[in-house]
Design a protein around this motif. Sequence first.
Motif, short mmCIF file in Angstrom:
data_model
loop_
_atom_site.label_atom_id
_atom_site.label_comp_id
_atom_site.label_asym_id
_atom_site.label_seq_id
_atom_site.Cartn_x
_atom_site.Cartn_y
_atom_site.Cartn_z
N GLY A 178 -14.77 -21.13 66.82
CA GLY A 178 -13.90 -19.98 66.66
C GLY A 178 -12.50 -20.28 66.16
N CYS A 179 -12.20 -21.53 65.84
CA CYS A 179 -10.88 -21.87 65.33
C CYS A 179 -10.78 -21.55 63.85
N SER A 180 -9.61 -21.12 63.44
CA SER A 180 -9.36 -21.00 62.01
C SER A 180 -9.13 -22.38 61.42
N ARG A 181 -9.06 -22.43 60.09
CA ARG A 181 -8.85 -23.74 59.46
C ARG A 181 -7.51 -24.34 59.86
N LEU A 182 -6.48 -23.51 59.95
CA LEU A 182 -5.17 -24.01 60.32
C LEU A 182 -5.15 -24.49 61.76
N ARG A 183 -5.74 -23.71 62.65
CA ARG A 183 -5.75 -24.12 64.06
C ARG A 183 -6.62 -25.35 64.27
N GLY A 184 -7.74 -25.42 63.55
CA GLY A 184 -8.58 -26.61 63.65
C GLY A 184 -7.85 -27.86 63.14
N PHE A 185 -7.02 -27.66 62.12
CA PHE A 185 -6.25 -28.79 61.62
C PHE A 185 -5.28 -29.30 62.68
N PHE A 186 -4.58 -28.40 63.35
CA PHE A 186 -3.60 -28.82 64.35
C PHE A 186 -4.27 -29.38 65.61
N LEU A 187 -5.46 -28.87 65.95
CA LEU A 187 -6.10 -29.31 67.19
C LEU A 187 -6.96 -30.56 66.99
N VAL A 188 -7.53 -30.75 65.81
CA VAL A 188 -8.49 -31.83 65.59
C VAL A 188 -7.92 -32.93 64.69
N VAL A 189 -7.42 -32.54 63.52
CA VAL A 189 -7.03 -33.53 62.52
C VAL A 189 -5.66 -34.14 62.84
N LEU A 190 -4.70 -33.31 63.17
CA LEU A 190 -3.33 -33.80 63.35
C LEU A 190 -3.21 -34.88 64.43
N PRO A 191 -3.86 -34.74 65.61
CA PRO A 191 -3.75 -35.83 66.59
C PRO A 191 -4.31 -37.16 66.09
N MET A 192 -5.30 -37.12 65.22
CA MET A 192 -5.90 -38.36 64.70
C MET A 192 -5.09 -38.95 63.55
N LEU A 193 -4.10 -38.22 63.05
CA LEU A 193 -3.26 -38.71 61.96
C LEU A 193 -1.98 -39.38 62.45
N ARG A 194 -1.87 -39.60 63.75
CA ARG A 194 -0.63 -40.15 64.29
C ARG A 194 -0.27 -41.51 63.68
#
Length: 300
Positions: free
Chosen positions: A200-216
């Motif tokens: 149910g996440c949008s692309r933007l929310r999925g980016f902040f919840l999934v991708v961004l933490p792994m890009l640290r």
Amino acid sequence: MSVDRATLPGSVHEPVPEQRPTSEEPPAPRRRRKPFRWEIFVPLTLYLIFTVVPFYWMILYAIRPAGTTGIVPWPLTVEHFDTVWNGIGFGTYFLNSVKVGIAALVATSVVALAGGYALARYNFRGKALFLIAMLGTQFIPGAMMLIPLFELFSLLNLTNSLWSLVIANTVFQLPLSLILLSGFVRNIPVELEEASWVDGCSRLRGFFLVVLPMLRPGLVAVGSFAFIDTWNNFLFALMFISEQDKYTIPVGLNYTIGEFSVDFGALAAGGVVAALPVVLIFAVIQRFLVQGISAGAVKG
């Protein structure tokens, strides 16, 4: 005549002699000593000496009283730091460098994050040409762009402003930062994002919840490069800034060099103050820096 089978040799009923436990243990295997790798240690030692000696010489001049020539700093003094910080106004230059460095770090990270994600996840017309153009900009020295940038900032009324340094340094840091972050995003499976979309996440929310933490690690690498390059940049600050109270550290160090003499103690003290934040940053983020560079350099 009857024969006792228990006494016959080889009989199944032959008594087995009792084995007494021995207190002696088998000797431990000897560890083989690794051969000394001359071809590795000798070049590294020479490189370490070549790197450490200038730093020691700089610290020596900074804490040694003026007029002394010993290689051991005794007695110690802080007069050179007082001259730099209070006499030349190095505190103002230090604060200006911090402002410009943090602003360039944030701007480079945000733009490179958006652009790197787009390069890794989307296919669009002219993508290959865009990548070639970005790589081509790395072959252009910054000194060649001073006059065009000065004319541009004059039209925008940004000369003698710290924002001109932020914009110029951000633009020159973006190509490498985009390439690093795009490679890092490619190593993150797109299935993780798709799973968040199913939940149910949008692309933007999925980016902040999934991708961004792994890009640290990648963001740490990009941000540290942007901050350190901006911190050490001399040409842009010398060209675009004309008021002394807006100088950064590299330009402020020029005030320790007179027309006929050089205050080596003050110059060394200013160098120590300028190098200390960079050394501390690398000491804190070195593991993230190595991980970010290696991950961004490998295509997933």
